[in-house]
Motif scaffolding. Sequence first.
Motif, PDB file in Angstrom:
ATOM      1  N   ARG A 157       9.472  32.891   6.702  1.00  0.00           N
ATOM      2  CA  ARG A 157       8.996  33.625   7.889  1.00  0.00           C
ATOM      3  C   ARG A 157       9.593  35.031   7.933  1.00  0.00           C
ATOM      4  O   ARG A 157       8.905  35.987   8.303  1.00  0.00           O
ATOM      5  CB  ARG A 157       9.341  32.851   9.154  1.00  0.00           C
ATOM      6  N   ALA A 158      10.879  35.157   7.553  1.00  0.00           N
ATOM      7  CA  ALA A 158      11.508  36.485   7.543  1.00  0.00           C
ATOM      8  C   ALA A 158      10.824  37.384   6.509  1.00  0.00           C
ATOM      9  O   ALA A 158      10.535  38.556   6.779  1.00  0.00           O
ATOM     10  CB  ALA A 158      13.003  36.359   7.235  1.00  0.00           C
ATOM     11  N   ALA A 159      10.548  36.835   5.338  1.00  0.00           N
ATOM     12  CA  ALA A 159       9.921  37.625   4.269  1.00  0.00           C
ATOM     13  C   ALA A 159       8.505  38.040   4.660  1.00  0.00           C
ATOM     14  O   ALA A 159       8.082  39.172   4.414  1.00  0.00           O
ATOM     15  CB  ALA A 159       9.909  36.820   2.968  1.00  0.00           C
ATOM     16  N   VAL A 160       7.780  37.113   5.292  1.00  0.00           N
ATOM     17  CA  VAL A 160       6.410  37.409   5.736  1.00  0.00           C
ATOM     18  C   VAL A 160       6.438  38.496   6.807  1.00  0.00           C
ATOM     19  O   VAL A 160       5.619  39.418   6.807  1.00  0.00           O
ATOM     20  CB  VAL A 160       5.739  36.112   6.251  1.00  0.00           C
ATOM     21  N   LYS A 161       7.415  38.402   7.693  1.00  0.00           N
ATOM     22  CA  LYS A 161       7.537  39.418   8.753  1.00  0.00           C
ATOM     23  C   LYS A 161       7.818  40.796   8.126  1.00  0.00           C
ATOM     24  O   LYS A 161       7.190  41.790   8.467  1.00  0.00           O
ATOM     25  CB  LYS A 161       8.699  39.010   9.663  1.00  0.00           C
ATOM     26  N   TYR A 162       8.746  40.826   7.170  1.00  0.00           N
ATOM     27  CA  TYR A 162       9.160  42.103   6.583  1.00  0.00           C
ATOM     28  C   TYR A 162       8.074  42.704   5.685  1.00  0.00           C
ATOM     29  O   TYR A 162       7.784  43.889   5.750  1.00  0.00           O
ATOM     30  CB  TYR A 162      10.444  41.900   5.768  1.00  0.00           C
ATOM     31  N   LYS A 163       7.482  41.856   4.879  1.00  0.00           N
ATOM     32  CA  LYS A 163       6.533  42.367   3.870  1.00  0.00           C
ATOM     33  C   LYS A 163       5.117  42.517   4.421  1.00  0.00           C
ATOM     34  O   LYS A 163       4.415  43.467   4.115  1.00  0.00           O
ATOM     35  CB  LYS A 163       6.522  41.407   2.671  1.00  0.00           C
ATOM     36  N   LEU A 164       4.705  41.515   5.219  1.00  0.00           N
ATOM     37  CA  LEU A 164       3.312  41.514   5.666  1.00  0.00           C
ATOM     38  C   LEU A 164       3.169  41.897   7.137  1.00  0.00           C
ATOM     39  O   LEU A 164       2.047  41.962   7.663  1.00  0.00           O
ATOM     40  CB  LEU A 164       2.687  40.127   5.425  1.00  0.00           C
ATOM     41  N   GLY A 165       4.316  42.087   7.821  1.00  0.00           N
ATOM     42  CA  GLY A 165       4.269  42.465   9.242  1.00  0.00           C
ATOM     43  C   GLY A 165       3.671  41.389  10.118  1.00  0.00           C
ATOM     44  O   GLY A 165       3.080  41.682  11.160  1.00  0.00           O
ATOM     45  N   ARG A 166       3.855  40.121   9.694  1.00  0.00           N
ATOM     46  CA  ARG A 166       3.255  39.010  10.452  1.00  0.00           C
ATOM     47  C   ARG A 166       4.339  38.142  11.070  1.00  0.00           C
ATOM     48  O   ARG A 166       5.318  37.792  10.416  1.00  0.00           O
ATOM     49  CB  ARG A 166       2.425  38.143   9.497  1.00  0.00           C
ATOM     50  N   ASP A 167       4.148  37.760  12.346  1.00  0.00           N
ATOM     51  CA  ASP A 167       5.130  36.911  13.017  1.00  0.00           C
ATOM     52  C   ASP A 167       4.833  35.423  12.852  1.00  0.00           C
ATOM     53  O   ASP A 167       5.601  34.581  13.306  1.00  0.00           O
ATOM     54  CB  ASP A 167       5.188  37.244  14.519  1.00  0.00           C
TER      55      ASP A 167
END
Length: 352
Positions: A157-167
């Motif tokens: 979830r952290a990687a998705v938030k950082y890379k894809l801007g998704r919560d």
Amino acid sequence: MTLFTHPEFDDHAEVAFCRDPESGLRAIIAIHNLNRGPALGGCRMWSYAGEEEALTDALRLSRGMTYKSALAGLPYGGGKSVIIGDPKTAKSEELFRAMGRFVESLGGRYIIAEDVGIGVPDIDIIAQETKHVSGASAGGVGDPSPGTAYGVYVGIRAAVKYKLGRDDLKGLTVAVQGLGHVGRYLCRRLAGAGAALIVTDIDRNAVDAVVDELGAKAVAPEEIYGADADVYAPCALGATIDDRTIKVLRAPIVAGAANNQLAEPRHGAELLRRGVLYAPDYVINAGGVIVISHEGPRYDKAEAFAHIAGIHDTLLEIFRRADATGAPTSEAADRLAEERFKGPGLTASAAA
Ligand code: NAD
């Protein structure tokens, strides 16, 4: 076989070669660093091609534990043990008792726990010979894999938030390699959060179980790297990110449970060059060791899992540091860990 000049030696504090002719035990216990406390780390049982391969694995894995415990904020150093043998055919009570006696002989400098090929019943036998054990069924928290899987989940979830801007993970696809203890729990969490799954394992039964339970799409083991996914989650063995696989990798994020995912450190730089965000293995897979560190008569699962949730923010800090310095995330994680286990006031005698 050489030790001090071994490429993975990295100034290990101690390496014990353990041989018990009666049970057939051949094992290596590697203790990398004791600055933060006793060396806690799992025991892996595997049909290694030979002693060299087993030693390399033990040295790499124990070093990883030093870095892992430091970034998870635990009062432990790093160690790991390997037993040379097929976990499906070579297990016996005598073998694990002998292993337990070797662990005991180290006087608490090494604390043994589960890893690939070793389960709670094996640890229970070892615990009959030594008190320096984590993850036994009596007084222990048992299988740490659900904790590891939770850490990988918050890390994704952290990687998705950082890379894809998704919560959230809704509508995203995660390619999971290895559906063993951790992989299976991870798949459940991901599916529960709305992610689609592409899965593989060399064990057909493990694949069928996840396909039946979660509606995952199965692919052949070699096809997982090129899967059309947002995240590649390696949850089998290490060193799957190499010159060959990096070229076919399609996911913009690598985030999974396996230890030592990069075949060589330079592959961290190659992932960065290709724009792939890598969640360093020993940071994202620390959930199990965090659970184990909470072991004790007053074990509180909610407290342990709240600690594991911290992996999310630790990863974000690493991603930001890496971006700020232009370094691969693997190197940014190493520097942050080294600040924590080589810092002033941390000496072996202070931790004893
Ligand atoms: P496991 O042995 O239960 O599962 C590993 C799975 O990977 C097995 O199902 C195996 O068949 C499969 N596999 C092996 N080679 C494969 C290949 N080439 N392609 C596809 N599948 C393959 O192990 P686990 O406990 O789930 O651990 C998985 C990884 O996570 C390991 O690298 C381990 O070191 C790491 N890890 C585990 C924990 C934990 O709590 N169990 C903690 C930290 C790190």
